[in-house]
Design a protein around this motif. Sequence first.
Motif, mmCIF file in Angstrom:
data_model
loop_
_atom_site.group_PDB
_atom_site.id
_atom_site.type_symbol
_atom_site.label_atom_id
_atom_site.label_comp_id
_atom_site.label_asym_id
_atom_site.label_seq_id
_atom_site.Cartn_x
_atom_site.Cartn_y
_atom_site.Cartn_z
ATOM 1 N N UNK A 37 0.830 -1.202 0.000
ATOM 2 C CA UNK A 37 0.000 0.000 0.000
ATOM 3 C C UNK A 37 0.865 1.253 0.000
ATOM 4 N N UNK A 38 1.914 1.272 0.791
ATOM 5 C CA UNK A 38 2.787 2.455 0.845
ATOM 6 C C UNK A 38 3.503 2.700 -0.473
ATOM 7 N N UNK A 39 3.678 1.655 -1.276
ATOM 8 C CA UNK A 39 4.386 1.782 -2.550
ATOM 9 C C UNK A 39 3.488 2.281 -3.683
ATOM 10 N N UNK A 40 2.195 2.400 -3.426
ATOM 11 C CA UNK A 40 1.269 2.817 -4.482
ATOM 12 C C UNK A 40 1.600 4.229 -4.954
ATOM 13 N N UNK A 41 1.709 4.352 -6.271
ATOM 14 C CA UNK A 41 1.821 5.655 -6.922
ATOM 15 C C UNK A 41 0.916 5.608 -8.138
ATOM 16 N N UNK A 42 0.192 6.690 -8.364
ATOM 17 C CA UNK A 42 -0.740 6.759 -9.482
ATOM 18 C C UNK A 42 -0.445 8.013 -10.283
ATOM 19 N N UNK A 43 -0.381 7.844 -11.600
ATOM 20 C CA UNK A 43 -0.220 8.990 -12.492
ATOM 21 C C UNK A 43 -1.468 9.101 -13.346
ATOM 22 N N UNK A 44 -2.038 10.281 -13.364
ATOM 23 C CA UNK A 44 -3.194 10.581 -14.211
ATOM 24 C C UNK A 44 -2.804 11.705 -15.156
ATOM 25 N N UNK A 45 -3.379 11.662 -16.345
ATOM 26 C CA UNK A 45 -3.138 12.693 -17.340
ATOM 27 C C UNK A 45 -4.454 13.369 -17.667
ATOM 28 N N UNK A 46 -4.398 14.680 -17.827
ATOM 29 C CA UNK A 46 -5.611 15.442 -18.147
ATOM 30 C C UNK A 46 -6.134 15.016 -19.517
ATOM 31 N N UNK A 47 -7.430 15.211 -19.758
ATOM 32 C CA UNK A 47 -8.024 14.817 -21.041
ATOM 33 C C UNK A 47 -7.319 15.441 -22.257
ATOM 34 N N UNK A 48 -6.791 16.649 -22.097
ATOM 35 C CA UNK A 48 -6.109 17.282 -23.234
ATOM 36 C C UNK A 48 -4.656 16.827 -23.367
ATOM 37 N N UNK A 49 -4.181 16.010 -22.420
ATOM 38 C CA UNK A 49 -2.830 15.474 -22.482
ATOM 39 C C UNK A 49 -1.735 16.452 -22.090
ATOM 40 N N UNK A 50 -2.101 17.616 -21.592
ATOM 41 C CA UNK A 50 -1.109 18.642 -21.284
ATOM 42 C C UNK A 50 -0.589 18.588 -19.843
ATOM 43 N N UNK A 51 -1.315 17.914 -18.968
ATOM 44 C CA UNK A 51 -0.942 17.864 -17.554
ATOM 45 C C UNK A 51 -0.928 16.417 -17.091
ATOM 46 N N UNK A 52 0.182 16.021 -16.459
ATOM 47 C CA UNK A 52 0.264 14.705 -15.816
ATOM 48 C C UNK A 52 0.620 14.928 -14.357
ATOM 49 N N UNK A 53 -0.087 14.231 -13.487
ATOM 50 C CA UNK A 53 0.117 14.375 -12.054
ATOM 51 C C UNK A 53 0.326 12.992 -11.457
ATOM 52 N N UNK A 54 1.343 12.878 -10.613
ATOM 53 C CA UNK A 54 1.607 11.631 -9.899
ATOM 54 C C UNK A 54 1.405 11.886 -8.415
ATOM 55 N N UNK A 63 4.649 14.484 -8.237
ATOM 56 C CA UNK A 63 5.219 15.064 -9.449
ATOM 57 C C UNK A 63 4.124 15.679 -10.315
ATOM 58 N N UNK A 64 4.451 16.785 -10.963
ATOM 59 C CA UNK A 64 3.583 17.389 -11.979
ATOM 60 C C UNK A 64 4.424 17.569 -13.234
ATOM 61 N N UNK A 65 3.892 17.108 -14.348
ATOM 62 C CA UNK A 65 4.545 17.325 -15.634
ATOM 63 C C UNK A 65 3.606 18.154 -16.499
ATOM 64 N N UNK A 66 4.147 19.239 -17.053
ATOM 65 C CA UNK A 66 3.371 20.129 -17.914
ATOM 66 C C UNK A 66 3.959 20.086 -19.319
ATOM 67 N N UNK A 67 3.118 19.807 -20.270
ATOM 68 C CA UNK A 67 3.537 19.820 -21.673
ATOM 69 C C UNK A 67 3.813 21.271 -22.071
ATOM 70 N N UNK A 68 4.905 21.533 -22.786
ATOM 71 C CA UNK A 68 5.225 22.913 -23.184
ATOM 72 C C UNK A 68 4.122 23.583 -24.008
ATOM 73 N N UNK A 69 3.215 22.808 -24.574
ATOM 74 C CA UNK A 69 2.120 23.411 -25.350
ATOM 75 C C UNK A 69 1.191 24.257 -24.493
ATOM 76 N N UNK A 70 1.280 24.137 -23.160
ATOM 77 C CA UNK A 70 0.425 24.966 -22.295
ATOM 78 C C UNK A 70 0.699 26.444 -22.499
ATOM 79 N N UNK A 71 1.900 26.776 -22.964
ATOM 80 C CA UNK A 71 2.268 28.179 -23.134
ATOM 81 C C UNK A 71 1.678 28.790 -24.404
#
Length: 131
Positions: A37-54, A63-71
């Motif tokens: 349970x402590x090892x669980x990590x989940x990454x979801x990506x926004x419907x537009x594919x520009x934001x990924x959150x872990x 972690x947050x990953x932002x696609x450069x297209x957001x700019x």
Amino acid sequence: MGSLERPDVAGVRAYADELREMFTRLQDQGLELHTRARAVQVTETSPDGLVSVTVGSRGELIRIDLDPRIYRRPDARGLADTIVTTAQRAAATARERIVEIFAPVIPPEQFQAHLDGDVEAVLSQLAGGAE
């Protein structure tokens, strides 16, 4: 004197046996389940594919990953809302995985009530088991 209701002795015994079995399974498998349970990590990506959150097992942001297209479309409020929504989805999925991990030893609805801090539901489920 008024009459006292006699508890369903067989039902109470059955419930006590069920609790004893749950405790034994938890005792036998608890450390392994806790580690998983402590090892669980989940990454979801926004419907537009520009934001990924872990997120981690408690929904904490890892972690947050932002696609450069957001700019290309500067919209701070929209980006913030997308990050929050994506993080909430990731946290909900992490909770579901934790419940699944513990399902062999704790009934999912009971564990979910504990995670939700729903004391009334927990007590209701415990009382229901003794009927």
